[in-house]
Design a protein around this motif. Structure first.
Motif, PDB file in Angstrom:
ATOM      1  N   LEU A 125       3.749   3.079  -4.560  1.00 53.34           N
ATOM      2  CA  LEU A 125       3.013   2.462  -3.242  1.00 53.34           C
ATOM      3  C   LEU A 125       3.658   1.277  -2.801  1.00 53.34           C
ATOM      4  CD1 LEU A 125       0.273   2.722  -1.956  1.00 53.34           C
ATOM      5  CD2 LEU A 125      -0.791   1.537  -3.701  1.00 53.34           C
ATOM      6  N   ALA A 126       4.031   0.400  -3.688  1.00 54.04           N
ATOM      7  CA  ALA A 126       4.671  -0.784  -3.358  1.00 54.04           C
ATOM      8  C   ALA A 126       6.063  -0.624  -2.595  1.00 54.04           C
ATOM      9  CB  ALA A 126       5.179  -1.731  -4.493  1.00 54.04           C
ATOM     10  N   LEU A 128       6.285   1.922  -0.393  1.00 57.83           N
ATOM     11  CA  LEU A 128       5.723   2.532   0.585  1.00 57.83           C
ATOM     12  C   LEU A 128       5.421   1.450   1.579  1.00 57.83           C
ATOM     13  CD1 LEU A 128       4.971   5.025   2.428  1.00 57.83           C
ATOM     14  CD2 LEU A 128       2.920   5.047   1.283  1.00 57.83           C
ATOM     15  N   TRP A 129       4.601   0.434   0.919  1.00 58.89           N
ATOM     16  CA  TRP A 129       4.093  -0.749   1.672  1.00 58.89           C
ATOM     17  C   TRP A 129       5.022  -1.676   2.169  1.00 58.89           C
ATOM     18  CZ3 TRP A 129      -0.796  -1.901  -1.635  1.00 58.89           C
ATOM     19  CH2 TRP A 129      -1.852  -1.002  -1.144  1.00 58.89           C
ATOM     20  N   PHE A 130       6.036  -1.959   1.140  1.00 63.65           N
ATOM     21  CA  PHE A 130       6.849  -3.307   1.394  1.00 63.65           C
ATOM     22  C   PHE A 130       8.414  -2.941   1.471  1.00 63.65           C
ATOM     23  CE2 PHE A 130       3.654  -4.688  -1.164  1.00 63.65           C
ATOM     24  CZ  PHE A 130       3.021  -5.758  -0.180  1.00 63.65           C
ATOM     25  N   SER A 136       8.770  -5.721  -2.938  1.00 66.89           N
ATOM     26  CA  SER A 136       8.031  -4.529  -3.846  1.00 66.89           C
ATOM     27  C   SER A 136       8.094  -4.977  -5.159  1.00 66.89           C
ATOM     28  CB  SER A 136       8.518  -3.155  -3.545  1.00 66.89           C
ATOM     29  OG  SER A 136       8.470  -2.813  -2.091  1.00 66.89           O
TER      30      SER A 136
END
Length: 272
Positions: A125-126, A128-130, A136
């Motif tokens: 998820l990190a 994907l976001w950062f 991340s």
């Protein structure tokens, strides 16, 4: 006769508690190294279990020739960023929880939700976001430190005696001053314990996360060094990287946190 009495009453020289503890740790490490060496010689399969001496040679070679210390420093730099952010944010959350019952219940609920969640599980998820970068890693590290440190600190604040709380109120302390001058010193053993737990969680999370980042981005710190040598079947170098992970952990625990305890809770008689 008086000389004999004086001789018998002289105190015997003894090692300090710190020296005794250090010697015991050295003895334990020497025993573990001997067992490791014996097990490696008995199995006779260096590809699966390199000997202690081969690992030490690989460790020295990695430091001198393969940039192992530089990789470790990159890992520690990222770790300290995430660690510092998590500790600062946690102190804000716990301070709010002390001042407000709704904030306390909210924090306890968040701790119950996220503390059991492995930090490495949110790495996809990190990413994907950062994206594939330091942000991340920092995000994952903040998660790994924030909840156990908040739990330990909140428990320490709750255990502060009411008499000490009344002293702060009598002096008119409120808000951040009340937390900094009354709650933190009184709950310092729990706060330091939370710092230790947070450090351990962050260190192992970082190494595990760097393995994934090494695969994805082709760069990283100590975890990437271990992963790269595992792919190349340099088992002695893999063990050398793992040994350095342990050594760094021992140094932080035995030097940094030990010094912090000696300057604070041990000197104040709050901890043995």
């Amino acid at each position: 006769m008086s000389d004999a009495i004086a001789t018998t009453t002289l105190p015997r020289p003894r090692l300090s508690d710190g020296s005794t503890s250090f010697l015991r740790k050295l003895a334990i490490l020497a025993l573990l190294a001997a067992l490791w060496q014996g097990a490696a010689l008995w199995t006779g399969k260096p590809m699966l279990l390199p000997s202690f001496t081969d690992t030490m040679r690989a460790l020295v070679a990695g430091i001198l020739e393969d940039g192992l210390l530089a990789s470790s420093w990159r890992s520690l730099t990222v770790l300290m960023k995430g660690y510092a952010i998590a500790v600062a944010f946690s102190l804000v959350l716990v301070s709010l929880a002390v001042a407000n019952s709704f904030a306390r219940e909210a924090l306890r609920t968040l701790i119950s939700m996220f503390n059991p969640l492995p930090a490495i599980a949110i790495l996809p998820l990190a990413m994907l976001w950062f994206g594939l970068g330091e942000a991340s890693l920092v995000f994952v590290l903040v998660h790994s430190v924030l909840w156990p440190f908040s739990l330990a600190t909140l428990g320490g604040f709750d255990g502060v005696p009411e008499t000490q709380r009344l002293v702060g109120r009598n002096y008119g302390l409120k808000g951040p001053a009340y937390v900094a001058l009354i709650l933190v010193p009184a709950a310092l053993p729990s706060v330091i314990y939370g710092l230790k737990i947070g450090w351990a969680f962050a260190w192992r999370t970082l190494i595990a996360a760097e393995l994934v980042f090494g695969v994805s981005a082709g760069q990283g710190g100590l975890g990437w060094y271990i992963f790269r040598n595992r792919n190349e079947l340099f088992t002695d170098k893999v063990f050398a990287g793992l040994v350095l992970v342990i050594v760094i952990g021992l140094l932080v625990e035995g030097v940094v946190f030990r010094l912090l305890e000696s300057l604070t809770v041990r000197r104040w008689g709050m901890q043995r």
